[in-house]
Design an enzyme around this catalytic site. Structure first.
Site, PDB file in Angstrom:
ATOM      1  N   LYS A  21       0.822  -1.208   0.000  1.00 37.52           N
ATOM      2  CA  LYS A  21       0.000   0.000   0.000  1.00 37.52           C
ATOM      3  C   LYS A  21       0.858   1.262   0.000  1.00 37.52           C
ATOM      4  O   LYS A  21       0.586   2.210  -0.728  1.00 37.52           O
ATOM      5  CB  LYS A  21      -0.921  -0.062   1.215  1.00 37.52           C
ATOM      6  N   GLN A  43      -5.555  -1.305   9.879  1.00 40.24           N
ATOM      7  CA  GLN A  43      -5.303  -2.654   9.378  1.00 40.24           C
ATOM      8  C   GLN A  43      -5.925  -3.698  10.315  1.00 40.24           C
ATOM      9  O   GLN A  43      -5.725  -3.648  11.533  1.00 40.24           O
ATOM     10  CB  GLN A  43      -3.785  -2.862   9.249  1.00 40.24           C
ATOM     11  N   ASP A 101     -11.810   2.183   3.581  1.00 43.52           N
ATOM     12  CA  ASP A 101     -12.025   0.729   3.541  1.00 43.52           C
ATOM     13  C   ASP A 101     -13.488   0.400   3.222  1.00 43.52           C
ATOM     14  O   ASP A 101     -13.796  -0.722   2.799  1.00 43.52           O
ATOM     15  CB  ASP A 101     -11.722   0.111   4.912  1.00 43.52           C
TER      16      ASP A 101
HETATM   17  N1  LIG Z   1      -8.410  -2.493   7.191  1.00 46.24           N
HETATM   18  C1  LIG Z   1      -8.017  -3.436   6.314  1.00 46.24           C
HETATM   19  N2  LIG Z   1      -8.240  -3.255   4.992  1.00 46.24           N
HETATM   20  C2  LIG Z   1      -7.852  -4.205   4.080  1.00 46.24           C
HETATM   21  O1  LIG Z   1      -8.068  -4.032   2.861  1.00 46.24           O
HETATM   22  C3  LIG Z   1      -7.161  -5.377   4.539  1.00 46.24           C
HETATM   23  C4  LIG Z   1      -6.962  -5.503   5.928  1.00 46.24           C
HETATM   24  N3  LIG Z   1      -7.404  -4.540   6.779  1.00 46.24           N
HETATM   25  N4  LIG Z   1      -6.340  -6.594   6.422  1.00 46.24           N
HETATM   26  C5  LIG Z   1      -5.792  -7.629   5.572  1.00 46.24           C
HETATM   27  C6  LIG Z   1      -6.504  -7.736   4.243  1.00 46.24           C
HETATM   28  C7  LIG Z   1      -5.673  -8.401   3.168  1.00 46.24           C
HETATM   29  N5  LIG Z   1      -5.485  -7.417   2.134  1.00 46.24           N
HETATM   30  C8  LIG Z   1      -4.661  -7.546   1.023  1.00 46.24           C
HETATM   31  C9  LIG Z   1      -4.652  -6.644  -0.007  1.00 46.24           C
HETATM   32  C10 LIG Z   1      -3.781  -6.759  -1.072  1.00 46.24           C
HETATM   33  C11 LIG Z   1      -2.905  -7.802  -1.154  1.00 46.24           C
HETATM   34  C12 LIG Z   1      -1.983  -7.896  -2.315  1.00 46.24           C
HETATM   35  O2  LIG Z   1      -1.547  -6.914  -2.869  1.00 46.24           O
HETATM   36  N6  LIG Z   1      -1.626  -9.103  -2.749  1.00 46.24           N
HETATM   37  C13 LIG Z   1      -0.699  -9.299  -3.844  1.00 46.24           C
HETATM   38  C14 LIG Z   1       0.648  -9.814  -3.384  1.00 46.24           C
HETATM   39  C15 LIG Z   1       0.601 -10.654  -2.129  1.00 46.24           C
HETATM   40  C16 LIG Z   1       1.984 -11.049  -1.589  1.00 46.24           C
HETATM   41  O3  LIG Z   1       3.000 -10.912  -2.269  1.00 46.24           O
HETATM   42  O4  LIG Z   1       1.984 -11.512  -0.434  1.00 46.24           O
HETATM   43  C17 LIG Z   1      -1.353 -10.265  -4.843  1.00 46.24           C
HETATM   44  O5  LIG Z   1      -2.355 -10.886  -4.513  1.00 46.24           O
HETATM   45  O6  LIG Z   1      -0.865 -10.335  -5.972  1.00 46.24           O
HETATM   46  C18 LIG Z   1      -2.905  -8.753  -0.148  1.00 46.24           C
HETATM   47  C19 LIG Z   1      -3.782  -8.621   0.920  1.00 46.24           C
HETATM   48  C20 LIG Z   1      -6.108  -6.268   2.515  1.00 46.24           C
HETATM   49  N7  LIG Z   1      -6.707  -6.373   3.695  1.00 46.24           N
END
Ligand SMILES: Nc1nc(=O)c2c([nH]1)NC[C@@H]1CN(c3ccc(C(=O)N[C@@H](CCC(=O)O)C(=O)O)cc3)C=[N+]21
Length: 282
Positions: free
Chosen positions: A54, A98, A121
């Site tokens: 992020k 988060q 969010d």
């Molecule tokens: N308040 C809050 N808002 C959220 O939006 C939130 C949260 N808490 N807690 C955790 C989860 C999880 N989450 C992700 C978002 C993007 C990837 C992401 O960019 N993933 C990449 C790479 C993953 C990697 O390399 O580990 C992909 O899927 O290609 C992962 C996980 C948002 N969350």
């Protein structure tokens, strides 16, 4: 059949380029850059990966990034005081706390303390209610990111049988609302659902967000269906996998999202879109 890949990574890059162009225009007009505050309490390794992605995305599009990395011992009172301060700060357009939070902090109390106008969010009951009444303001990022990915690919949802597996507040339930607003016929499945394979087999579009590696089997998928995998699970060998058995599902689907490189990058792109929208309205 072998499915086409829904390339979330590429589509998210397109979205970020659109955002960056609008940020550049704001700066040329001497307006503040969109500001995003991200609060991380404690040291969950998965959360640290997400927060890092992020921060990089904020930097790329020219946002001001306000990072608060707080110790796991932070009290709820202190966290709420920080949120109150950020709610009042005109340089901060979006506030994200988060999840998950440590056990001594109540997530509902924290989410409700964020001003609905800065709840990028989309988790505040006000914003969920706006989506549920077809007057969306700030929509939850993951389901809305899925909608953007489908729209930019030209996939028509009206009249499709959509099945959502998983009924969480942050994925399943708002996903149902988004799909309903797009005129799909929607079924939601959860841990008390009887005969899940039979439900999934009826889906023209299936969205899975349960957090169990490879839970949905490829041979449940209706031939030609669209498969959206929201799960991101880290296996013991360090690799990532989704909630859907990828190779066998790909052999039957018309479109499928990979993990990584599917829904995850769209979630972050939508967070940036929401933050820009707050800034542009202020
Ligand atoms: N308040 C809050 N808002 C959220 O939006 C939130 C949260 N808490 N807690 C955790 C989860 C999880 N989450 C992700 C978002 C993007 C990837 C992401 O960019 N993933 C990449 C790479 C993953 C990697 O390399 O580990 C992909 O899927 O290609 C992962 C996980 C948002 N969350």
């Amino acid at each position: 059949m072998s499915a086409n890949i829904l390339d979330g990574k590429a589509i998210a890059a397109e979205v970020r380029a659109e955002i960056k162009a609008q940020v550049t225009e704001r700066l040329e007009q001497d307006q503040l850059p969109p500001g995003l505050a991200v609060i991380l309490v404690g040291e969950n390794p998965a959360s640290q990966v997400y927060v890092r992605n992020k921060k990089n995305a904020c930097k790329e599009v020219g946002f001001a990034d306000f990072a608060y990395d707080l110790p796991a011992s932070t009290t709820q009172v202190d966290l709420l005081a920080l949120i109150d301060e950020l709610n009042e700060n005109p340089e901060v357009h979006g506030i994200l706390v988060q999840l998950p939070l440590p056990d001594h902090i109540n997530p509902e109390t924290v989410i409700e303390r964020i001003s609905p106008a800065k709840d990028v969010d989309g988790f505040h009951p006000y914003n969920v209610g706006r989506l549920a009444t077809r007057m969306p303001k700030l929509a939850p990022c993951t389901p809305h990111g899925v909608m953007t990915m489908l729209a930019k690919t030209g996939i028509e949802l009206r009249g499709l049988n959509a099945v959502v597996v998983g009924a969480s507040n942050i994925v399943g339930v708002p996903m149902v609302l988004e799909l309903l607003n797009a005129r799909a016929t929607v079924t939601i499945c959860h841990s008390a659902t009887k005969d899940l394979p039979a439900k999934v087999a009826e889906a023209d579009l299936v969205v899975v967000g349960v957090g169990i590696p490879n839970m949905v089997k490829g041979d449940w998928i209706k031939p030609g269906a669209i498969v959206i995998d929201v799960g991101i699970n880290r296996l013991d060998d360090g690799s990532l996998c989704g909630d859907v058995e990828f190779e066998s599902a790909k052999a039957r689907a018309s479109w499928i999202t990979p993990v990584p490189g599917g829904v995850g990058p769209m979630t972050i792109a939508t967070l940036l879109q929401n933050t820009l929208a707050v800034a542009q309205a202020s």
